[in-house]
Design a protein around this motif. Structure first.
Motif, PDB file in Angstrom:
ATOM      1  N   LEU A 162      14.219  16.654  51.847  1.00 10.61           N
ATOM      2  CA  LEU A 162      14.028  15.627  50.882  1.00 10.61           C
ATOM      3  C   LEU A 162      12.818  15.918  50.407  1.00 10.61           C
ATOM      4  N   LEU A 163      11.851  15.502  50.260  1.00  5.68           N
ATOM      5  CA  LEU A 163      10.434  15.877  49.739  1.00  5.68           C
ATOM      6  C   LEU A 163      10.407  16.728  48.957  1.00  5.68           C
ATOM      7  N   THR A 164      10.931  18.074  49.111  1.00  9.30           N
ATOM      8  CA  THR A 164      10.699  19.310  47.398  1.00  9.30           C
ATOM      9  C   THR A 164      12.143  18.953  46.770  1.00  9.30           C
ATOM     10  N   LEU A 165      13.160  18.154  47.130  1.00  9.29           N
ATOM     11  CA  LEU A 165      13.384  17.411  46.187  1.00  9.29           C
ATOM     12  C   LEU A 165      12.981  16.276  45.250  1.00  9.29           C
ATOM     13  N   LYS A 166      12.623  15.562  45.851  1.00 15.57           N
ATOM     14  CA  LYS A 166      11.768  14.769  45.021  1.00 15.57           C
ATOM     15  C   LYS A 166      10.234  14.815  44.346  1.00 15.57           C
ATOM     16  N   SER A 167       9.900  15.543  45.116  1.00 16.68           N
ATOM     17  CA  SER A 167       8.588  16.272  44.620  1.00 16.68           C
ATOM     18  C   SER A 167       8.128  17.642  44.212  1.00 16.68           C
ATOM     19  N   VAL A 168       9.925  18.353  43.971  1.00 14.59           N
ATOM     20  CA  VAL A 168       9.584  19.515  43.402  1.00 14.59           C
ATOM     21  C   VAL A 168      10.738  19.635  42.257  1.00 14.59           C
ATOM     22  N   VAL A 169      12.028  19.220  42.741  1.00 15.19           N
ATOM     23  CA  VAL A 169      13.135  19.898  41.864  1.00 15.19           C
ATOM     24  C   VAL A 169      13.352  19.313  41.233  1.00 15.19           C
ATOM     25  N   ILE A 170      13.420  17.300  41.603  1.00 14.46           N
ATOM     26  CA  ILE A 170      13.274  16.664  39.592  1.00 14.46           C
ATOM     27  C   ILE A 170      12.760  16.427  39.581  1.00 14.46           C
ATOM     28  N   PRO A 171      11.387  17.188  39.655  1.00 12.29           N
ATOM     29  CA  PRO A 171       9.516  16.907  38.688  1.00 12.29           C
ATOM     30  C   PRO A 171       9.981  18.039  37.940  1.00 12.29           C
ATOM     31  N   THR A 172      11.011  19.324  38.128  1.00  8.63           N
ATOM     32  CA  THR A 172      10.961  20.637  37.476  1.00  8.63           C
ATOM     33  C   THR A 172      12.445  20.340  36.730  1.00  8.63           C
ATOM     34  N   LEU A 173      13.365  19.692  37.046  1.00  5.11           N
ATOM     35  CA  LEU A 173      14.429  19.316  35.729  1.00  5.11           C
ATOM     36  C   LEU A 173      14.191  18.364  34.250  1.00  5.11           C
ATOM     37  N   LEU A 174      12.780  17.706  35.209  1.00  6.37           N
ATOM     38  CA  LEU A 174      12.587  16.238  34.283  1.00  6.37           C
ATOM     39  C   LEU A 174      11.668  17.694  33.081  1.00  6.37           C
ATOM     40  N   TRP A 175      11.018  18.004  33.368  1.00  2.00           N
ATOM     41  CA  TRP A 175      10.191  19.062  32.523  1.00  2.00           C
ATOM     42  C   TRP A 175      11.224  19.738  31.745  1.00  2.00           C
ATOM     43  N   ILE A 176      12.448  20.216  32.199  1.00  2.00           N
ATOM     44  CA  ILE A 176      13.035  21.190  31.350  1.00  2.00           C
ATOM     45  C   ILE A 176      14.323  20.460  30.605  1.00  2.00           C
ATOM     46  N   LEU A 177      14.300  19.842  31.617  1.00  2.00           N
ATOM     47  CA  LEU A 177      15.533  18.515  30.326  1.00  2.00           C
ATOM     48  C   LEU A 177      15.330  17.311  30.776  1.00  2.00           C
ATOM     49  N   PRO A 178      13.677  17.160  30.147  1.00  2.00           N
ATOM     50  CA  PRO A 178      13.245  15.448  29.815  1.00  2.00           C
ATOM     51  C   PRO A 178      13.672  14.341  29.673  1.00  2.00           C
ATOM     52  N   GLU A 179      13.408  13.318  30.103  1.00  2.00           N
ATOM     53  CA  GLU A 179      14.307  12.149  29.528  1.00  2.00           C
ATOM     54  C   GLU A 179      14.068  11.451  28.679  1.00  2.00           C
ATOM     55  N   GLN A 180      12.559  11.361  28.285  1.00  2.00           N
ATOM     56  CA  GLN A 180      12.776  11.321  26.825  1.00  2.00           C
ATOM     57  C   GLN A 180      12.749  11.664  25.418  1.00  2.00           C
ATOM     58  N   CYS A 181      12.916  11.346  24.746  1.00  2.00           N
ATOM     59  CA  CYS A 181      13.210  12.243  23.221  1.00  2.00           C
ATOM     60  C   CYS A 181      12.201  12.955  23.067  1.00  2.00           C
ATOM     61  N   ASN A 182      10.790  11.779  22.615  1.00  2.00           N
ATOM     62  CA  ASN A 182       9.802  12.923  22.361  1.00  2.00           C
ATOM     63  C   ASN A 182       8.745  13.883  23.015  1.00  2.00           C
ATOM     64  N   GLN A 183       9.917  13.906  24.357  1.00  2.00           N
ATOM     65  CA  GLN A 183       9.303  14.901  25.641  1.00  2.00           C
ATOM     66  C   GLN A 183      10.263  16.121  24.798  1.00  2.00           C
ATOM     67  N   LEU A 184      11.119  16.221  23.941  1.00  2.00           N
ATOM     68  CA  LEU A 184      11.979  17.655  23.511  1.00  2.00           C
ATOM     69  C   LEU A 184      10.857  18.418  23.183  1.00  2.00           C
ATOM     70  N   ARG A 185      11.707  19.963  22.937  1.00  2.00           N
ATOM     71  CA  ARG A 185      10.658  20.354  22.475  1.00  2.00           C
ATOM     72  C   ARG A 185      10.367  20.357  20.713  1.00  2.00           C
ATOM     73  N   GLY A 186      12.408  20.838  20.651  1.00  2.00           N
ATOM     74  CA  GLY A 186      12.253  20.424  19.247  1.00  2.00           C
ATOM     75  C   GLY A 186      12.733  19.528  18.872  1.00  2.00           C
ATOM     76  N   GLN A 187      12.015  18.547  17.522  1.00  2.00           N
ATOM     77  CA  GLN A 187      11.861  17.385  17.905  1.00  2.00           C
ATOM     78  C   GLN A 187      12.667  17.067  16.893  1.00  2.00           C
ATOM     79  N   ASN A 188      13.416  18.156  15.706  1.00  2.00           N
ATOM     80  CA  ASN A 188      14.830  17.616  15.143  1.00  2.00           C
ATOM     81  C   ASN A 188      15.879  17.957  16.336  1.00  2.00           C
ATOM     82  N   LEU A 189      16.288  17.784  17.930  1.00  2.00           N
ATOM     83  CA  LEU A 189      16.986  16.942  18.746  1.00  2.00           C
ATOM     84  C   LEU A 189      16.875  15.894  18.735  1.00  2.00           C
ATOM     85  N   CYS A 190      15.623  14.661  18.131  1.00  2.00           N
ATOM     86  CA  CYS A 190      15.520  13.990  18.190  1.00  2.00           C
ATOM     87  C   CYS A 190      16.694  13.165  17.591  1.00  2.00           C
ATOM     88  N   ASP A 191      17.259  13.795  16.807  1.00  2.00           N
ATOM     89  CA  ASP A 191      17.968  12.670  15.448  1.00  2.00           C
ATOM     90  C   ASP A 191      19.808  13.661  15.914  1.00  2.00           C
TER      91      ASP A 191
END
Length: 321
Positions: free
Chosen positions: A59-88
């Motif tokens: 459970l600790l691994t999920l919350k402290s490693v897995v979910i943050p990694t997924l948020l880095w790879i698949l951000p939830e905020q538009c301005n965090q996307l590498r390709g800014q054109n994706l915001c459109d």
């Protein structure tokens, strides 16, 4: 009940509640039990390994490693996307959110839920072994006085039926007890939704329920009659409410999965403290310290009535009743 009568019950209830709480807190007994029984130490270590290191660690691994990694790879905020054109493209953000949630759910389905079921089954089996080994130590060390409730019923158990009748009676009591506690658990869960008083009542009843679970191993070991254990429990409800209090505290401070893992670690420790607690002796010694006798509260009244109604649906069970 008038105010004077209520006040007369407050002192004995508070004294017995505190006594029960302090008995549950005597976790040094766990060290004594484990030092006296190698099989007991192994079972405790297995509980800590499965429920602590593996379950809570996952459970600790999920919350402290897995979910943050997924948020880095698949951000939830538009301005965090590498390709800014994706915001459109709103569909891209929605797809990222769907993939992230889906991967987390897959983690739960393929790992956490099977682990939870495995932990629940193995822990239930290990708890019985832990109680048995602890009570073996109690018998060897003669920790129970011959004047306690349990010892009284050891002699009384000699009057119980023998052979097939004894087995049938034991099975019948176990079935009744399981059904009674199941209905009581449903009752406790429903009470939690009562406005204002629901949470407080839920805590009190959960404390009583877990205290009963802890002492039931001991009562079964010493063949205490079901009616007598229920009568003793309801007559001294404040003591058992205090004993069960520390066991249920994690429910109110952690998420459901985390609280399960914490309680799965703590519960066998309280089973051992219950094994070493001479409840009737402790309660008798406290009588001079408060005025009046604590009135019995029929904690299981509703559960008993519903259990009887359920058993009446089965002719064989009704005949035994």
């Amino acid at each position: 009940m008038d105010m004077e009568s209520l006040a007369s019950q407050a002192k004995p209830a508070a004294v017995l509640w505190l006594a029960g709480f302090l008995q549950a807190a005597r976790l040094h007994r766990v060290v004594s039990f484990c030092a006296s029984s190698r099989p007991l130490s192994i079972r405790i270590a297995q509980c800590f390994l499965l429920n602590g290191l593996i379950f809570l660690g996952s459970l600790l691994t999920l919350k402290s490693v897995v979910i943050p990694t997924l948020l880095w790879i698949l951000p939830e905020q538009c301005n965090q996307l590498r390709g800014q054109n994706l915001c459109d493209h709103k569909a891209a953000v929605a797809i990222y959110s769907f993939l992230r949630s889906g991967l987390v759910e897959i983690f739960y389905v393929l790992w956490f839920y099977p682990l939870y079921v495995c932990s629940f089954i193995l822990s239930a089996l290990w708890y019985n072994d832990i109680a048995k080994h602890a009570l073996d130590v109690v018998k060897i060390k003669s920790l129970d006085s011959t004047q306690t409730l349990d010892a009284d019923n050891i002699t009384e158990s000699e009057d119980r039926p023998e052979g097939v009748d004894s087995v049938a009676l034991g099975i019948g009591e176990q079935v009744y007890s399981i059904l009674l506690l199941t209905i009581f658990f449903i009752e406790v869960s429903v009470i939690a939704y009562i406005p204002y008083l629901g949470k407080a009542m839920n805590f009190l009843l959960l404390s009583l329920m877990y205290a009963y679970y802890c002492f039931e191993y001991k009562w079964n070991f010493f063949a205490v009659n079901l009616n007598k254990r229920l009568d003793f429990f309801e007559s001294n409800w404040a003591f058992f409410a205090g004993f069960g209090g520390p066991c249920v505290l994690p429910i109110f401070f952690f998420s459901p999965l985390t609280s399960y893992g914490v309680m799965a670690i703590l519960y066998p420790l309280f089973v051992m403290t219950a094994a070493g607690t001479q409840a009737e002796q402790v309660i008798d010694e406290l009588k001079p310290s408060h005025e009046g006798k604590l009135k019995r509260i029929p904690v299981f009244f509703v559960a008993k009535r519903l259990t009887t109604q359920v058993l009446q649906l089965f002719p064989a069970a009704e005949k035994e009743q």
